[in-house]
Design a protein around this motif. Structure first.
Motif, short mmCIF file in Angstrom:
data_model
loop_
_atom_site.label_atom_id
_atom_site.label_comp_id
_atom_site.label_asym_id
_atom_site.label_seq_id
_atom_site.Cartn_x
_atom_site.Cartn_y
_atom_site.Cartn_z
N ALA A 1 -166.18 -51.94 -21.99
CA ALA A 1 -165.58 -51.05 -22.99
C ALA A 1 -166.43 -49.81 -23.22
N ARG B 1 -159.49 -47.51 -21.96
CA ARG B 1 -159.67 -48.95 -22.08
C ARG B 1 -159.30 -49.37 -23.50
N GLY B 2 -158.20 -50.09 -23.64
CA GLY B 2 -157.73 -50.51 -24.96
C GLY B 2 -158.35 -51.84 -25.32
N MET B 3 -158.95 -51.89 -26.51
CA MET B 3 -159.66 -53.11 -26.88
C MET B 3 -158.93 -53.83 -28.02
N ASN C 1 -151.69 -46.88 -27.03
CA ASN C 1 -152.64 -45.86 -26.57
C ASN C 1 -152.54 -45.67 -25.06
N PRO D 1 -167.37 -45.46 -24.67
CA PRO D 1 -166.02 -45.92 -25.00
C PRO D 1 -165.00 -44.81 -24.78
N GLY D 2 -163.79 -45.19 -24.44
CA GLY D 2 -162.76 -44.19 -24.21
C GLY D 2 -161.37 -44.80 -24.26
N PRO D 3 -160.37 -43.97 -24.48
CA PRO D 3 -159.01 -44.47 -24.68
C PRO D 3 -158.36 -45.03 -23.42
N LEU E 1 -169.16 -49.92 -25.09
CA LEU E 1 -169.83 -50.04 -26.39
C LEU E 1 -171.30 -50.42 -26.23
#
Lengths: 264, 257
Positions: free
Chosen positions: B61, B85-87, B158, B81-83, B63
């Motif tokens: 992610a 990859r949806g967590m 997203n 982190p970036g959009p 993080l």
């Protein structure tokens, strides 16, 4: 899916006992003075205070202004100082909580000024502004800004760190996290500050007026003391207490309305 | 380094991570983990508590930064982190002061998508997770399973390249958890995405995964075994092949208690 609202009855004792408590407080007070347990030169009975209040509604003697003028002066000063402390203190505290640069620059100075009781500023403010409105607004501002800064700062700091991480993974910028996550999270703490700051402002207002004023409720109390009139002193005390309580209730109502969407 | 084949979505190469605890104690959490995830694959990372599996997900992610090794998504390195990859988090992480609809809108809103459009996107995925009639509710009015469905809808809204789910059903009761597994399989079947799903639950892993990587039960975390779950969907928890594989995984799970 909605839950049915159920009205919970307040037990009778929760109404009767507080009323009885307040009534007996005033009755005992009245009795103490009326039956001579406490001389009238030291304490005024509630009935006397009420009479004085009725007189003071229209008579500027012996302290120079009618009750409404005193109250209006105090409310004006308190309100101005209070608003200024919110307007400057809350954004400052919020920014201190999130931006390291702001924290590094402002916190040391803030921590240095914080332990000085606001009343200690009175002589300087008399030099600078005289005994008029400005000086007292300054004292109240100093008093109110401390809880505003601290609560806003702590509120931002208490933002759930995982929520911040979540926002980062959704592509939020630093500024977006601050405005859309940290500030809403800090709001309950900020509203706590509204109440605490008000109490600080009101207390220090009276303190400031006791020492440097020509009208105001604190001035009324001082004059009552100088003129050996306990009824005026008590009237002043009650007016301060009542107006403070009324403002507190108003802020509480505003807070409830604004926070309606926030549930934890 | 082998060239990336076209359908590799995520490639982790020789990832190691050591945390420093109490100022000086070094805790190696992950050692030398390499992992490829194919496009639209449902990969489950299975392992008991404290085996480094969540750290691996957090590194993907962005993080956490790995001490050694690298993560690439579509052949470009992951640096934060970036959009894309949806967590989805175990503890839901919804905004308590926003409605369900506003919560799902989060990603598009942060990207500055106009209100009408992001409403439309959010409604589409709320429908996908079966919460259309709850869009005006606040999170505190929802059950745990519903909250996590909002979390999943938010991740979909997203439009990420891959979905990272970190023990998403860990806080749910057993019945809700089973139901959510069925729902997750259905949602994924409708809207295919590359998924990395972290769990400690073998049945969950077998019900959902195309492939399961089993991590060793002690730190530092390493990949212990890999299983290809080539069973038709929707799956049945009592299918003989599935049960045989379950027994095998249990045998090969190394637990340190």
């Amino acid at each position: 899916m909605a839950y049915q609202e159920v009205k919970v009855k307040t037990p009778l004792s929760m109404i009767v006992l507080p009323v009885a408590s307040i009534c007996s407080f005033f009755l005992i007070w009245e009795g103490l003075v009326d039956f001579g347990f406490v001389p009238e030169t030291l304490l005024a009975a509630p009935s006397q205070v009420f009479n004085t209040m009725v007189v003071k509604l229209s008579d500027p003697n012996p302290d120079g202004a009618v009750l409404a003028v005193h109250a209006w002066t105090s409310i004006q000063e308190a309100f101005l100082g209070y608003i200024l402390s919110l307007v400057i203190g809350i954004p400052l505290g919020l920014a201190m909580g999130w931006f390291k640069v702001v924290e590094g620059l402002t916190r040391p100075v803030f921590e240095m000024i914080r332990p000085i009781p606001p009343i200690a500023w009175i002589p300087l403010t008399v030099f600078w502004f005289g005994i008029g409105l400005t000086g007292k607004v300054f004292i109240i501002w100093i008093a109110g800004i401390v809880p505003c800064v601290i609560n806003s700062y702590v509120g931002v700091r208490m933002t759930n760190p995982v929520l911040i991480q979540m926002a980062r993974t959704y592509g939020a910028t630093n500024w977006q996290i601050f405005t859309q996550l940290c500030i809403p999270s800090a709001l309950p703490m900020v509203f706590g500050a509204l109440q605490i700051a008000l109490a600080y402002c009101w207390t220090n207002l009276v303190g400031a007026e006791l020492l440097a004023a020509d009208t105001g409720l604190g001035y009324l109390i001082t004059m009552g003391g100088r003129l050996m009139r306990p009824d005026i002193v008590v009237l002043g005390m009650i007016s301060v207490g009542l107006s403070g309580a009324v403002i507190g209730v108003i802020i509480d109502a505003v807070e409830k309305k604004l926070l309606a969407g926030i549930r934890r | 380094m082998t060239p990336t084949s076209p359908d590799i979505k995520i490639r982790c190469e020789n990832i190691s991570k050591t945390f420093i605890q109490k100022g000086h104690m070094e805790v190696p959490v992950i050692r030398d983990v390499s992992l490829d995830v194919r496009e639209n694959e449902f990969l489950v990372v299975l392992g008991p508590g404290q085996c480094g599996k969540s750290t691996l997900l957090r590194i993907i992610a962005g993080l956490e930064t790995p001490d050694t090794g690298s993560v690439t998504l579509d052949e470009s390195p992951v640096t934060g982190p970036g959009p894309d990859r949806g967590m989805v988090f175990q503890s839901y992480m919804l905004f308590a002061w926003k409605t369900v609809l506003s919560n799902v809108e989060l990603g598009p809103k942060l990207r500055g998508v106009p209100k009408d459009q992001r409403r439309e996107i959010a409604r589409k995925y709320l429908e996908l997770v079966g919460l259309s009639s709850f869009e005006k509710h606040y999170p505190h009015q929802l059950s745990g399973g519903m909250k996590q469905r909002v979390g999943i809808a938010r991740a979909y809204a997203n439009d990420p390249k891959i979905m990272l789910l970190d023990e998403p059903f860990g806080q749910l009761d057993a019945q809700t958890r089973m139901f959510m597994q069925v729902e997750t399989a259905r949602i994924w079947d409708q809207e295919k995405r590359t998924v990395i799903f972290v769990t400690n639950n073998i049945d969950e892993a077998l019900y959902l995964g195309d492939r399961i990587v089993l991590m060793r039960g002690k730190l530092p975390g390493v990949i212990h075994h890999e299983y290809l779950v080539d069973l038709p969907r929707p799956r049945d928890h009592t299918n003989m092949d599935l049960l045989r594989m379950r027994a095998k995984i249990i045998d090969e799970t190394e637990l340190v208690l």
